[in-house]
Motif scaffolding. Structure first.
Motif, PDB file in Angstrom:
ATOM      1  N   PRO A 156     -52.734  70.777  10.010  1.00 21.27           N
ATOM      2  CA  PRO A 156     -53.609  70.471   9.008  1.00 21.27           C
ATOM      3  C   PRO A 156     -52.770  70.616   7.421  1.00 21.27           C
ATOM      4  N   ASN A 157     -51.637  70.753   7.606  1.00 22.77           N
ATOM      5  CA  ASN A 157     -50.872  71.717   6.409  1.00 22.77           C
ATOM      6  C   ASN A 157     -49.609  70.653   6.283  1.00 22.77           C
ATOM      7  N   PRO A 158     -49.547  69.300   6.344  1.00 25.26           N
ATOM      8  CA  PRO A 158     -48.168  68.809   6.512  1.00 25.26           C
ATOM      9  C   PRO A 158     -47.092  69.113   5.423  1.00 25.26           C
ATOM     10  N   ALA A 159     -47.743  69.217   4.201  1.00 22.89           N
ATOM     11  CA  ALA A 159     -46.642  69.312   2.953  1.00 22.89           C
ATOM     12  C   ALA A 159     -45.955  70.799   3.384  1.00 22.89           C
ATOM     13  N   GLU A 160     -46.788  71.934   3.688  1.00 19.20           N
ATOM     14  CA  GLU A 160     -46.133  73.251   4.178  1.00 19.20           C
ATOM     15  C   GLU A 160     -45.266  73.031   5.440  1.00 19.20           C
ATOM     16  N   VAL A 161     -45.802  72.493   6.325  1.00 20.21           N
ATOM     17  CA  VAL A 161     -44.679  72.189   7.403  1.00 20.21           C
ATOM     18  C   VAL A 161     -43.550  71.400   7.396  1.00 20.21           C
ATOM     19  N   LEU A 162     -43.558  70.452   6.515  1.00 19.89           N
ATOM     20  CA  LEU A 162     -42.194  69.640   5.974  1.00 19.89           C
ATOM     21  C   LEU A 162     -41.423  70.526   5.026  1.00 19.89           C
ATOM     22  N   GLY A 163     -41.959  71.343   4.273  1.00 13.75           N
ATOM     23  CA  GLY A 163     -41.359  72.209   3.336  1.00 13.75           C
ATOM     24  C   GLY A 163     -40.802  73.585   3.745  1.00 13.75           C
ATOM     25  N   SER A 164     -40.948  73.550   5.331  1.00 13.36           N
ATOM     26  CA  SER A 164     -40.639  74.969   5.622  1.00 13.36           C
ATOM     27  C   SER A 164     -39.173  75.187   5.956  1.00 13.36           C
ATOM     28  N   ALA A 210     -49.337  59.854  -3.587  1.00 15.13           N
ATOM     29  CA  ALA A 210     -50.574  60.617  -3.015  1.00 15.13           C
ATOM     30  C   ALA A 210     -50.459  61.787  -2.786  1.00 15.13           C
ATOM     31  N   VAL A 211     -49.151  62.494  -1.865  1.00 11.76           N
ATOM     32  CA  VAL A 211     -49.064  63.785  -1.613  1.00 11.76           C
ATOM     33  C   VAL A 211     -47.790  64.209  -1.832  1.00 11.76           C
ATOM     34  N   ALA A 212     -47.603  65.760  -1.817  1.00  9.42           N
ATOM     35  CA  ALA A 212     -46.261  65.978  -2.217  1.00  9.42           C
ATOM     36  C   ALA A 212     -45.071  65.884  -1.032  1.00  9.42           C
ATOM     37  N   ASP A 213     -45.496  65.566   0.174  1.00 12.72           N
ATOM     38  CA  ASP A 213     -44.465  65.387   1.188  1.00 12.72           C
ATOM     39  C   ASP A 213     -43.168  64.846   0.991  1.00 12.72           C
ATOM     40  N   ALA A 214     -43.177  63.648   0.603  1.00  8.50           N
ATOM     41  CA  ALA A 214     -41.792  62.994   0.170  1.00  8.50           C
ATOM     42  C   ALA A 214     -41.228  63.677  -0.996  1.00  8.50           C
ATOM     43  N   ALA A 215     -41.648  64.127  -1.885  1.00  6.64           N
ATOM     44  CA  ALA A 215     -41.109  64.826  -2.760  1.00  6.64           C
ATOM     45  C   ALA A 215     -40.159  66.251  -2.250  1.00  6.64           C
ATOM     46  N   ILE A 216     -40.987  66.929  -1.452  1.00  6.44           N
ATOM     47  CA  ILE A 216     -40.404  67.963  -0.888  1.00  6.44           C
ATOM     48  C   ILE A 216     -39.277  67.379   0.043  1.00  6.44           C
ATOM     49  N   LEU A 217     -39.593  66.628   0.923  1.00  9.89           N
ATOM     50  CA  LEU A 217     -38.391  66.072   1.881  1.00  9.89           C
ATOM     51  C   LEU A 217     -37.031  65.496   1.156  1.00  9.89           C
ATOM     52  N   SER A 218     -37.394  65.059  -0.097  1.00 12.16           N
ATOM     53  CA  SER A 218     -36.237  64.554  -0.682  1.00 12.16           C
ATOM     54  C   SER A 218     -35.340  65.412  -1.030  1.00 12.16           C
ATOM     55  N   THR A 219     -35.823  66.830  -1.332  1.00 12.34           N
ATOM     56  CA  THR A 219     -34.691  67.768  -1.667  1.00 12.34           C
ATOM     57  C   THR A 219     -33.769  68.266  -0.478  1.00 12.34           C
ATOM     58  N   ILE A 220     -34.107  67.800   0.720  1.00  9.10           N
ATOM     59  CA  ILE A 220     -33.202  68.430   1.820  1.00  9.10           C
ATOM     60  C   ILE A 220     -32.348  67.167   2.411  1.00  9.10           C
ATOM     61  N   VAL A 221     -32.572  65.928   2.013  1.00  8.85           N
ATOM     62  CA  VAL A 221     -31.638  64.714   2.448  1.00  8.85           C
ATOM     63  C   VAL A 221     -30.708  64.348   1.256  1.00  8.85           C
ATOM     64  N   ASP A 222     -29.684  63.547   1.739  1.00  9.01           N
ATOM     65  CA  ASP A 222     -28.856  63.180   0.746  1.00  9.01           C
ATOM     66  C   ASP A 222     -28.918  61.972  -0.248  1.00  9.01           C
TER      67      ASP A 222
END
Ligand SMILES: Nc1ncnc2c1ncn2[C@@H]1O[C@H](COP(=O)(O)OP(=O)(O)OP(=O)(O)O)[C@@H](O)[C@H]1O
Ligand SMILES: [Mg+2]
Length: 229
Positions: free
Chosen positions: A127-135, A161-173
């Motif tokens: 139910p909370n993808p952004a939170e899961v991906l930002g964990s 649309a959602v914060a998920d990609a921006a969140i993930l961008s901080t943990i990739v190269d």
């Protein structure tokens, strides 16, 4: 997209060699994107939906695998996961099970019938993808997976649309931004880029997807350097 296809087309199938070549160019550009630190963990995103993120993720992964690199694709589009469909496997468990349960890595890392290429499907949608991906667990998981692969390529939802990609961008190269030619306004693309810049994402470049060739052949991919954004 006007000529939307029902199936995702992979460069292992009957795509023209020019299409395959454009992914090899993208691969080479990524390989040489950074002289100091090799680009190993790559996020693929776009401004809006259906711009070709998943197709790019899959074909870029194949291009790396075809040169002998050990490649893992992770479906981190927990909104509308499709990587299992792209590679035609099931999605009984995947990323979310690795993050939220104590599922063993080798159970979730799947073969897709392509040498050197493995896939972690999305798993059940939380139910909370952004939170899961930002964990912190997501960060730890990437670290855990890292030694077993030369490249980890992550599919994600649209940036606007959602914060998920921006969140993930901080943990990739680095981040590859896919832009559907003629489908996305310059303003929207700039907004998406600004959002990624805002979290200090390393945008490696932009894939302009869907250019019709002069003689009306297949649409294919072009890679443009970051400065052309
Ligand atoms: N260059 C192309 N030429 C022809 N068809 C394409 C091209 N790129 C993508 N498609 C088709 O367009 C559709 C959307 O592509 P894809 O699923 O890769 O986009 P996406 O950005 O991942 O979408 P979503 O936002 O739903 O995750 C797919 O059916 C795909 O096969
Ligand atoms: Mg997708």
């Amino acid at each position: 997209m006007k000529h939307k296809l029902k199936v995702h087309r992979l460069i292992t199938e009957n795509l023209s060699s020019r299409v395959a070549e454009s992914y090899r160019v993208l691969r080479t550009n990524i390989q040489f994107a950074s002289l100091d630190k090799p680009i190993k963990h790559i996020l693929v995103t776009s401004t809006g939906p259906a711009e070709g993120k998943s197709t790019t993720t899959a074909n870029l992964a194949i291009a790396f695998a075809q040169m002998g690199s050990r490649v893992l694709v992770i479906d981190a589009d927990l909104r509308r996961p499709t990587m299992h469909k792209v590679f035609k496997i099931s999605n009984p468990l995947g990323l979310t099970n690795l993050l939220l349960q104590s599922v063993a890595l080798d159970v979730a890392i799947r073969d897709v019938g392509i040498p050197n290429l493995h896939l972690v499907t999305a798993g059940p949608i939380p139910p909370n993808p952004a939170e899961v991906l930002g964990s912190t667990r997501m960060r730890a998981l990437l670290k855990e997976l890292s030694p077993s692969f030369d490249y980890i390529i992550i599919d994600s939802p649209p940036t606007l649309a959602v914060a998920d990609a921006a969140i993930l961008s901080t943990i990739v190269d680095g981040v590859v931004l896919v832009v559907a030619a003629g489908e996305v306004t310059t303003d929207a693309a700039k907004k998406a880029k600004a959002q990624l810049d805002g979290v200090k994402a390393n945008i490696l470049g932009v894939v302009l997807n869907g250019l019709a060739s002069a003689n009306g052949e297949d649409r294919y991919y072009y890679y443009y350097g970051q400065r052309k954004v």
